[in-house]
Enzyme design. Structure first.
Site, PDB file in Angstrom:
ATOM      1  N   CYS A  97       0.842  -1.706   0.055  1.00  0.00           N
ATOM      2  CA  CYS A  97       0.559   0.465  -0.058  1.00  0.00           C
ATOM      3  C   CYS A  97       0.998   1.761   0.103  1.00  0.00           C
ATOM      4  O   CYS A  97       0.434   1.808  -0.840  1.00  0.00           O
ATOM      5  CB  CYS A  97      -0.845  -0.205   0.985  1.00  0.00           C
ATOM      6  SG  CYS A  97      -0.440  -0.440   2.721  1.00  0.00           S
ATOM      7  N   HIS A 124      -5.064  -0.045  -1.415  1.00  0.00           N
ATOM      8  CA  HIS A 124      -5.653  -1.506  -0.982  1.00  0.00           C
ATOM      9  C   HIS A 124      -7.166  -1.958  -2.192  1.00  0.00           C
ATOM     10  O   HIS A 124      -6.817  -3.152  -2.268  1.00  0.00           O
ATOM     11  CB  HIS A 124      -5.975  -1.331   0.628  1.00  0.00           C
ATOM     12  CG  HIS A 124      -5.629  -0.934   1.621  1.00  0.00           C
ATOM     13  ND1 HIS A 124      -5.432   0.498   1.900  1.00  0.00           N
ATOM     14  CD2 HIS A 124      -4.725  -1.410   1.977  1.00  0.00           C
ATOM     15  CE1 HIS A 124      -4.546   0.728   2.908  1.00  0.00           C
ATOM     16  NE2 HIS A 124      -4.150  -0.918   3.406  1.00  0.00           N
ATOM     17  N   ASP A 139      -7.143   5.193  -1.947  1.00  0.00           N
ATOM     18  CA  ASP A 139      -7.227   4.253  -0.928  1.00  0.00           C
ATOM     19  C   ASP A 139      -6.068   3.012  -1.655  1.00  0.00           C
ATOM     20  O   ASP A 139      -7.116   2.503  -2.911  1.00  0.00           O
ATOM     21  CB  ASP A 139      -8.309   3.589  -0.487  1.00  0.00           C
ATOM     22  CG  ASP A 139      -7.708   2.093   0.823  1.00  0.00           C
ATOM     23  OD1 ASP A 139      -7.257   1.796   0.769  1.00  0.00           O
ATOM     24  OD2 ASP A 139      -8.820   2.215   2.125  1.00  0.00           O
TER      25      ASP A 139
END
Length: 466
Positions: free
Chosen positions: A299, A425, A423
């Site tokens: 990440c 992820h 994000d």
């Protein structure tokens, strides 16, 4: 970026003209005037009655220098240029394109694409053919000139004035191409002039600049300095590098990555709050892209790639966004990691992101330390100031997670804050609707953070350069 409602349509005209001239002595004093005469011939050509504009995805033909003519009888010289939109077919199944207000707000413009053509036959005359014999040695120079002209107008502008404006823009672009050819010519060696469009602050607006092909941005510093003075642009950030070129909303990106998904979100409803957002363009990098399985460990690498893409897209650097391996190698090169780190699946954090940005891009960063997540709710002023002055994406790491902060909505009076989060992820495809609907790019409250974990924020700083 939201553009003025007054500039509702961009007419973009593209075409190719062949430049050709005979040079008796490429290094002689007469070469410059010979080149000028050839360009003058091209300018006369675009002012002739033989020039034709075709409107892409439509049956419309326009003869701009002989009065407006078309297969659409309802269109006349006095017609508003917005009327042309009803005859343009979209690319998705042939449905008619309409001017939608939400499209205007997001893209700023509707684009009408045209092609430049010429009638190839002239009325027959009484002239007889003649032969001319030239005994002197000559150098024949030929090269294609890729014309690309833009004209921003309101929907109520008449088609006649649009045609006149496009012809004037064509002539101006040929004159600027001549300047570039003359400046960079070495004997009979010519550099091809290339047009680039830039969206500059008002009043300049959408502006075209001609650069010589093959000359890198690093060697065009003096040219950009002159243009910054001409358009009264700030002297501390790029506006006119090739990477800053305007991206037309009807043209897809060839690399397949999503840019700026946050512009499709509605702002949070906070009383008295102001928005402080990332400035410019970035690419959304996330898990599982580029055939790299980094689910569960990559990440921070992806957040770093998003930051690197911002510096690339704004023209600060010309290097490609680094891969995981290149990021790891950079940390080994500066002595931060052991050689065995390369090829591993080890995490990195905000400090490593700071180191890599400096090592690979020459970009410095500030680090903001937060002892526990509950304190992030009090950092509105610091983050608002960063996005106002620097405008770069921020990487935040804490615990085992890393995210990218793209902005804040913050009320100075009440202290209420929301964070615009990208994000890394996310593991799916480049599906904008899924990414925005499911919150992979979205506004988050202070409860988004682990209230007891410490966080480090890496705030990249803009280099002072044009």
């Amino acid at each position: 970026m939201v553009y003025s409602e007054e500039c509702a349509i961009i007419f973009r005209l593209k075409g190719i003209l062949e430049f050709a001239c005979q040079l008796d002595n490429p290094n002689g004093s007469q070469s410059q005037s010979t080149i000028s005469k050839s360009f003058q011939g091209l300018r006369s050509k675009v002012s002739s009655k033989n020039i034709v504009f075709t409107v892409c995805n439509s049956p419309i033909l326009i003869w701009p220098n002989t009065g407006f003519q078309s297969s659409m009888e309802s269109l006349t010289e006095a017609s508003a240029c917005g009327d042309i939109l009803q005859y343009i077919e979209s690319d998705d199944g042939g449905s008619k394109k309409t001017l939608k207000k939400k499209d205007k707000k997001r893209s700023g413009h509707t684009v009408v694409n045209l092609k430049l053509l010429f009638e190839v036959t002239d009325p027959a005359g009484n002239e007889a053919p003649s032969l001319i014999r030239v005994d002197t040695q000559q150098h024949c120079v030929k090269m294609p000139l890729h014309l690309d002209c833009v004209l921003s107008v309101t929907t109520e502008e008449s088609l006649a004035s649009v045609c006149t404006g496009l012809v004037e823009t064509l002539r101006k672009q040929l004159a600027e191409m001549e300047e570039v050819v003359q400046r960079y010519r070495k004997g009979s060696s010519f550099l091809v002039p290339q047009p680039f469009h830039f969206q500059l602050p008002e009043p300049a607006g959408l502006t075209t600049v001609i650069y010589p092909a093959g000359v890198p941005d690093s060697q065009l510093q003096a040219i950009r300095e002159d243009l910054h003075r001409k358009f009264e642009l700030p002297s501390d950030r790029p506006y006119l590098r090739r990477a800053n070129a305007f991206h037309f909303p009807d043209v897809a990106y060839k690399d397949g990555y999503l840019r700026n998904p946050h512009i499709h979100l509605n702002p949070p409803n906070i009383e008295d709050a102001k928005l402080y957002l990332v400035q410019g363009v970035y690419i959304y990098h996330h898990y599982m892209q580029d055939r790299v399985d980094d689910d569960g460990w990559g990440c921070a690498y992806r957040s770093l790639q998003t930051i690197c893409s911002w510096f690339q897209q704004q023209g600060y650097v010309e290097t490609a966004v680094p891969t995981h391996t290149q990021i790891q190698q950079a940390l080994v090169d500066v002595g931060d990691k052991e050689p065995r780190f390369v090829g591993s699946r080890q995490w990195i954090g905000s400090i490593e992101v700071q180191v890599v940005l400096n090592q690979l891009l020459g970009v410095t960063s500030k680090i903001l330390f937060v002892s526990q997540g509950s304190e992030l709710a009090t950092k509105g002023r610091e983050l608002a100031n960063h996005f106002q002055t620097e405008g770069t994406p921020v990487m935040i790491g804490g615990g085992v997670l890393a995210h990218t902060i793209l902005g804040v909505a913050w009320s100075e009076n009440s202290g209420q804050i929301r964070f615009l989060i990208l994000d890394p992820h996310y593991t799916g495809g480049e599906d904008l609707q899924t990414i925005t609907d499911k919150g992979w790019c979205g506004w988050k409250g202070p409860e988004f953070w682990d209230q007891n974990a410490y966080y480090n924020l890496c705030l990249p700083q803009r280099p002072k350069t044009i």
